[in-house]
Motif scaffolding. Structure first.
Motif, PDB file in Angstrom:
ATOM      1  N   ARG A 153       0.804  -1.229   0.000  1.00  0.00           N
ATOM      2  CA  ARG A 153       0.000   0.000   0.000  1.00  0.00           C
ATOM      3  C   ARG A 153       0.836   1.279   0.000  1.00  0.00           C
ATOM      4  N   ALA A 154       2.123   1.177   0.391  1.00  0.00           N
ATOM      5  CA  ALA A 154       3.019   2.336   0.402  1.00  0.00           C
ATOM      6  C   ALA A 154       4.347   1.912  -0.191  1.00  0.00           C
ATOM      7  N   LEU A 155       5.018   2.828  -0.892  1.00  0.00           N
ATOM      8  CA  LEU A 155       6.260   2.488  -1.584  1.00  0.00           C
ATOM      9  C   LEU A 155       7.273   3.612  -1.433  1.00  0.00           C
ATOM     10  N   LEU A 156       8.505   3.227  -1.058  1.00  0.00           N
ATOM     11  CA  LEU A 156       9.659   4.120  -1.102  1.00  0.00           C
ATOM     12  C   LEU A 156      10.487   3.708  -2.302  1.00  0.00           C
ATOM     13  N   LEU A 157      10.726   4.630  -3.220  1.00  0.00           N
ATOM     14  CA  LEU A 157      11.401   4.323  -4.476  1.00  0.00           C
ATOM     15  C   LEU A 157      12.628   5.209  -4.623  1.00  0.00           C
ATOM     16  N   MET A 158      13.767   4.594  -4.958  1.00  0.00           N
ATOM     17  CA  MET A 158      15.019   5.335  -5.129  1.00  0.00           C
ATOM     18  C   MET A 158      15.673   4.985  -6.454  1.00  0.00           C
ATOM     19  N   GLY A 159      15.888   5.988  -7.294  1.00  0.00           N
ATOM     20  CA  GLY A 159      16.713   5.819  -8.484  1.00  0.00           C
ATOM     21  C   GLY A 159      16.130   4.929  -9.553  1.00  0.00           C
ATOM     22  N   SER A 160      14.822   4.947  -9.748  1.00  0.00           N
ATOM     23  CA  SER A 160      14.211   4.138 -10.799  1.00  0.00           C
ATOM     24  C   SER A 160      12.991   4.868 -11.350  1.00  0.00           C
ATOM     25  N   ASN A 161      12.634   4.529 -12.580  1.00  0.00           N
ATOM     26  CA  ASN A 161      11.511   5.178 -13.247  1.00  0.00           C
ATOM     27  C   ASN A 161      10.628   4.109 -13.903  1.00  0.00           C
ATOM     28  N   PRO A 162       9.993   3.237 -13.089  1.00  0.00           N
ATOM     29  CA  PRO A 162       9.260   2.096 -13.647  1.00  0.00           C
ATOM     30  C   PRO A 162       8.069   2.478 -14.502  1.00  0.00           C
ATOM     31  N   LEU A 163       7.573   3.688 -14.390  1.00  0.00           N
ATOM     32  CA  LEU A 163       6.454   4.096 -15.239  1.00  0.00           C
ATOM     33  C   LEU A 163       6.848   4.024 -16.719  1.00  0.00           C
ATOM     34  N   VAL A 164       8.147   4.149 -17.008  1.00  0.00           N
ATOM     35  CA  VAL A 164       8.647   4.028 -18.384  1.00  0.00           C
ATOM     36  C   VAL A 164       9.339   2.689 -18.612  1.00  0.00           C
ATOM     37  N   SER A 165      10.071   2.187 -17.607  1.00  0.00           N
ATOM     38  CA  SER A 165      10.960   1.048 -17.831  1.00  0.00           C
ATOM     39  C   SER A 165      10.329  -0.313 -17.589  1.00  0.00           C
ATOM     40  N   ALA A 166       9.210  -0.387 -16.895  1.00  0.00           N
ATOM     41  CA  ALA A 166       8.613  -1.688 -16.578  1.00  0.00           C
ATOM     42  C   ALA A 166       7.780  -2.212 -17.742  1.00  0.00           C
ATOM     43  N   PRO A 167       7.669  -3.529 -17.881  1.00  0.00           N
ATOM     44  CA  PRO A 167       6.787  -4.079 -18.920  1.00  0.00           C
ATOM     45  C   PRO A 167       5.330  -3.841 -18.549  1.00  0.00           C
ATOM     46  N   ARG A 168       4.471  -3.855 -19.588  1.00  0.00           N
ATOM     47  CA  ARG A 168       3.044  -3.574 -19.374  1.00  0.00           C
ATOM     48  C   ARG A 168       2.915  -2.280 -18.574  1.00  0.00           C
ATOM     49  N   ALA A 169       3.582  -1.244 -19.096  1.00  0.00           N
ATOM     50  CA  ALA A 169       3.798  -0.024 -18.321  1.00  0.00           C
ATOM     51  C   ALA A 169       2.513   0.713 -17.970  1.00  0.00           C
ATOM     52  N   ALA A 170       1.492   0.644 -18.806  1.00  0.00           N
ATOM     53  CA  ALA A 170       0.238   1.318 -18.473  1.00  0.00           C
ATOM     54  C   ALA A 170      -0.388   0.698 -17.227  1.00  0.00           C
ATOM     55  N   HIS A 171      -0.273  -0.620 -17.110  1.00  0.00           N
ATOM     56  CA  HIS A 171      -0.779  -1.296 -15.917  1.00  0.00           C
ATOM     57  C   HIS A 171       0.036  -0.895 -14.694  1.00  0.00           C
ATOM     58  N   VAL A 172       1.359  -0.835 -14.835  1.00  0.00           N
ATOM     59  CA  VAL A 172       2.214  -0.417 -13.719  1.00  0.00           C
ATOM     60  C   VAL A 172       1.896   1.014 -13.317  1.00  0.00           C
ATOM     61  N   GLU A 173       1.639   1.867 -14.297  1.00  0.00           N
ATOM     62  CA  GLU A 173       1.247   3.242 -13.972  1.00  0.00           C
ATOM     63  C   GLU A 173      -0.036   3.260 -13.143  1.00  0.00           C
ATOM     64  N   SER A 174      -0.995   2.450 -13.515  1.00  0.00           N
ATOM     65  CA  SER A 174      -2.254   2.421 -12.751  1.00  0.00           C
ATOM     66  C   SER A 174      -2.024   1.901 -11.336  1.00  0.00           C
ATOM     67  N   ARG A 175      -1.114   0.953 -11.189  1.00  0.00           N
ATOM     68  CA  ARG A 175      -0.807   0.434  -9.862  1.00  0.00           C
ATOM     69  C   ARG A 175      -0.098   1.499  -9.011  1.00  0.00           C
ATOM     70  N   LEU A 176       0.808   2.250  -9.601  1.00  0.00           N
ATOM     71  CA  LEU A 176       1.469   3.335  -8.880  1.00  0.00           C
ATOM     72  C   LEU A 176       0.453   4.385  -8.428  1.00  0.00           C
ATOM     73  N   ARG A 177      -0.503   4.684  -9.290  1.00  0.00           N
ATOM     74  CA  ARG A 177      -1.512   5.686  -8.948  1.00  0.00           C
ATOM     75  C   ARG A 177      -2.453   5.203  -7.845  1.00  0.00           C
ATOM     76  N   SER A 178      -2.544   3.886  -7.669  1.00  0.00           N
ATOM     77  CA  SER A 178      -3.482   3.351  -6.685  1.00  0.00           C
ATOM     78  C   SER A 178      -2.894   3.251  -5.279  1.00  0.00           C
ATOM     79  N   LEU A 179      -1.608   3.561  -5.134  1.00  0.00           N
ATOM     80  CA  LEU A 179      -0.966   3.484  -3.820  1.00  0.00           C
ATOM     81  C   LEU A 179      -1.592   4.469  -2.831  1.00  0.00           C
ATOM     82  N   ASP A 180      -1.585   4.075  -1.559  1.00  0.00           N
ATOM     83  CA  ASP A 180      -1.970   5.011  -0.503  1.00  0.00           C
ATOM     84  C   ASP A 180      -0.905   6.079  -0.315  1.00  0.00           C
ATOM     85  N   PHE A 181       0.368   5.681  -0.538  1.00  0.00           N
ATOM     86  CA  PHE A 181       1.461   6.630  -0.320  1.00  0.00           C
ATOM     87  C   PHE A 181       2.652   6.233  -1.181  1.00  0.00           C
TER      88      PHE A 181
END
Length: 739
Positions: free
Chosen positions: A414-442
């Motif tokens: 539900r919460a994520l600390l992210l350092m030095g990565s840009n998975p919204l562009v680099s992850a596969p099925r990136a639109a789905h990953v973007e939606s998952r990032l947007r759904s985080l509580d924090f």
């Protein structure tokens, strides 16, 4: 000379500083000369000059355009210079103090763990973080947060090769020999690497190889700038590299080219691997791969006739849902021909990210502890827990791999600390990953620029860059190098280590998380001691004096013959062919496996593998294959290189490379907008028509966000061993798009 704004304050007469490029795994040596402001003009902004560092043995002074222009990202015009917090009233990211930003992150992480359990808090790192940062991030996740949910984007880099290394040799280091050995061998098979564009300074080794009479075989579905240098170019259908390697091994057996003495003396498992290979006869392999049988035979002749030979793989064969088996098949070819465990021969992986090697060795990978120890090993847990001052049972177990962690965001995590990565562009099925990032509580992000992922965060922290902080990296050879600070960070910017120190203190850990990099490295040395990736004999001073030190490097030569803390024969024992018997400090290990492999019995292990299709093959609805990769002027997700004018001029945006026959069937002209559509989404980019690609395949570079984001369409199907997604092959259809 690249100008950097006057927020930096170099000394009046600053001395040049030897350091390294911030980008790929070559970690090219360079010298930075900070220049003070022009006092005669009222304090014009200072500058940093990049100077060739010819003494560093990897690049010998050569730099690509990314390295030359790297100081441009130090500019306050393109970077973050103050913390940002998303305001509830406006919903926008707005400036905040460091105290407010760190308090907000600590509260967000703590509240989530309290409400949903510790594993509801995730940590996602990057393959560009220094060894000290990777170590501290893994320790922070497991000790302070108590979460098992940590992984990093290096999972998308060479994890399949790492898994195959472990299965065959018992130890994973990208290259088991210095890069310079490549120029001295007799034949190199380069599989799925466009070295001329991804790490241009390394191309000189292939040039020197050919000048000395050696031969180069390039395996790639495209005729790249690297393939143009080859004596033989094999262009298999994407996703069939495994069949190709098995077909070559079949011919080695059929033509009586197996090194029976080596196989008998130094390996195990050959009968099973041979039987698997013999099921892949040349004509079948031609039908699967599209590579003609005469070219298969020619490749075997070139590889086996040379006194010494190497196979080097990169992301092409590795970023597949069968990547571990594919790399294993190439390793089997080396073992069967006796091209391993001796000078100037062997298998190696060309690591991609700057610290893709060291980044996973020291604890930010879901299943590993510092020193490349396994998190599930009780003895490894006991050793590291003692260094950290906690009970072994307090350490969580293995967590999710990178894509699986991203897929769980907003649900289990539900919460994520992210350092030095840009998975919204680099992850596969990136639109789905973007939606998952947007759904985080924090979401909290620490980065040097406001990346596409950072723009979604609740808190964004501006952190120091390569030229503003000191720390170690481990390059593709296993050479631990020292990146030195040449400038102080501008006001409002802190280091990642300072961030972790501040967060740890707010969460009840006043000690154990120093902000000083060398202090962290000293603890890393103790934590890695006795492990497969033993750094205990490496110091900042030694690195500086020796132009880097190759791991494994115990504190003394005598230790290399002992046992590890796990109570089993030391994993690195077979690596110490060079210097293990010398008294005094261990010299480091440039070349692995010369006496024995790092397995329990000292023998390399054949692993029987068989070809299987890609997770997604073309059909009537999606009849074309898509493969992805990099271009010369951009790097990874482009978060930094897309902010450099010179690089954008050279590579301004995405494109779709397709064969003239495919373009004709589509009715597409050069520059026409092409939609590449898969079952996961749609990417649109201009057509680039070329005969340098197979007619059944299209290529897209993956550096851009927006409509041209290639990873919108890529397949997240995972390798069952490495958990590597299948970036390199998926089924698509092409459409003409407006605009």
């Amino acid at each position: 000379m690249v100008h950097v704004p006057g927020e930096h304050s170099p000394a009046p007469d600053p001395a040049p500083v030897d350091t390294h490029c911030p980008y790929c795994s070559l970690q090219c040596g360079m010298t930075l000369r900070p220049t003070p402001p022009d006092r005669g003009s009222g304090g014009t902004p200072g500058s940093v000059e990049v100077i060739e560092r010819t003494a560093f043995p990897v690049n010998r002074g050569a730099l690509c355009g990314k390295g030359r222009t790297a100081p441009a990202v130090l500019s306050s015009r393109v970077r973050l210079t103050e913390p940002l917090v998303r305001r509830p009233d406006s919903g926008r990211l707005e400036p905040a103090t460091w105290e407010e930003a760190l308090d907000r992150i600590a509260e967000g992480l703590e509240a989530t763990g309290r409400a949903h359990g510790r594993d509801a808090v995730g940590v996602f790192g990057g393959g560009g973080l220094t060894n000290e940062k990777a170590y501290a991030l893994g320790k922070f996740a497991r000790v302070v947060l108590g979460t098992s949910q940590i992984d990093y984007n290096g999972r998308f880099c060479m994890s399949s090769a790492a898994a195959a290394h472990q299965r065959a040799f018992g130890l994973d280091r990208g290259l088991p020999f210095p890069l310079a050995d490549v120029a001295r061998t007799g034949c190199v098979v380069l599989v799925g690497s466009n070295l001329a564009e991804t790490m241009p300074p390394a191309l000189r080794y292939l040039t020197e190889l050919k000048e000395a009479g050696g031969r180069l075989i390039v395996v790639d579905p495209r005729r790249t700038r690297t393939a143009e240098q080859a004596d033989l170019h094999l262009a298999p259908r994407p996703g069939t590299d495994l069949a190709l390697a098995l077909g070559l091994l079949h011919l080695v057996v059929a033509e009586g080219r197996v090194d029976e003495e080596f196989v008998e003396r130094r390996t195990s498992g050959w009968p099973e691997a041979r039987a698997a290979a013999m099921a892949h006869w040349p004509e079948l392999v031609e039908r699967i791969t599209g590579v003609p049988v005469p070219d298969l035979r020619k490749a075997v002749t070139m590889f086996c006739d040379a006194e010494n030979s190497m196979v080097l793989t990169a992301r092409g064969p590795e970023q597949q849902s069968k990547g571990t088996d594919t790399v294993g098949a190439w390793i089997n070819l080396c073992l069967a021909t006796g091209r391993a465990g001796r000078p100037l021969s062997g298998y190696g992986c060309l690591t991609g990210q700057g610290n893709g090697q060291g980044g996973r060795e020291h604890g930010q990978k879901a299943d590993q502890l510092p020193g490349y120890r396994k998190l599930a090993d009780p003895a490894a847990r006991a050793h590291v827990a003692a260094v950290w001052g906690v009970e072994p049972d307090a350490l969580p177990g293995p967590g999710r791999s990178a894509y699986e962690l991203l897929d769980a965001l907003g649900q289990d995590v539900r919460a994520l600390l992210l350092m030095g990565s840009n998975p919204l562009v680099s992850a596969p099925r990136a639109a789905h990953v973007e939606s998952r990032l947007r759904s985080l509580d924090f979401l909290a992000v620490a980065d040097v620029v406001l990346s596409e992922t950072a723009a979604l965060a609740d808190v964004v922290l501006p952190v120091a860059q390569w030229a503003e902080e000191t720390g170690t990296m481990t390059n593709l050879e296993g050479r631990v190098i020292l990146r030195r600070a040449a400038l102080t960070p501008p006001p409002g910017v802190r280091t990642d280590l300072s961030v972790l120190s501040g967060l740890a203190a707010r969460l009840g850990w006043e000690k154990g998380f120093p902000a000083d990099a060398e202090e962290v490295f000293e603890e890393l040395r103790r934590a890695s001691a006795g492990g497969p990736a033993d750094y205990s004999g490496i110091t900042y001073r030694r690195i500086a004096e020796e132009d880097g030190v190759f791991w494994p490097c115990p504190e003394s030569a005598e230790e290399s013959a002992g046992t590890g803390t796990e109570g089993t024969p030391k994993e690195a024992e077979g690596a110490h062919s060079e210097g293990a018997e010398r008294p005094g400090p261990h010299p480091g290990t440039p070349r692995l496996f010369l006496d024995r492999f790092a397995t329990d019995d000292g023998r390399a292990r054949f692993v029987p593998v068989s070809h299987r299709p890609a997770a997604e093959e073309p059909d009537a609805a999606y009849p074309v294959l898509l493969t992805t990769g990099r271009v010369l002027a951009q790097y990874q997700s482009g978060a930094q290189t897309r902010r450099v004018a010179e690089l954008n001029e050279a590579a301004p945006g995405p494109y779709v490379q397709l064969h003239p026959l495919l373009a004709e069937r589509l009715g597409a002209a050069e520059g026409a907008s092409i939609a590449v559509v898969s079952r996961r989404g749609r990417a649109v980019a201009p057509a680039r028509i070329s005969r340098d690609i197979r007619p059944d395949t299209v290529f897209m570079p993956f550096h851009w966000a927006g409509p041209g984001r290639a990873n919108t369409v890529t397949n997240p199907a995972l390798d069952p061993v490495s958990r590597m997604p299948e970036f390199k092959v998926c089924a698509v259809r092409l459409e003409l798009a407006e605009g």
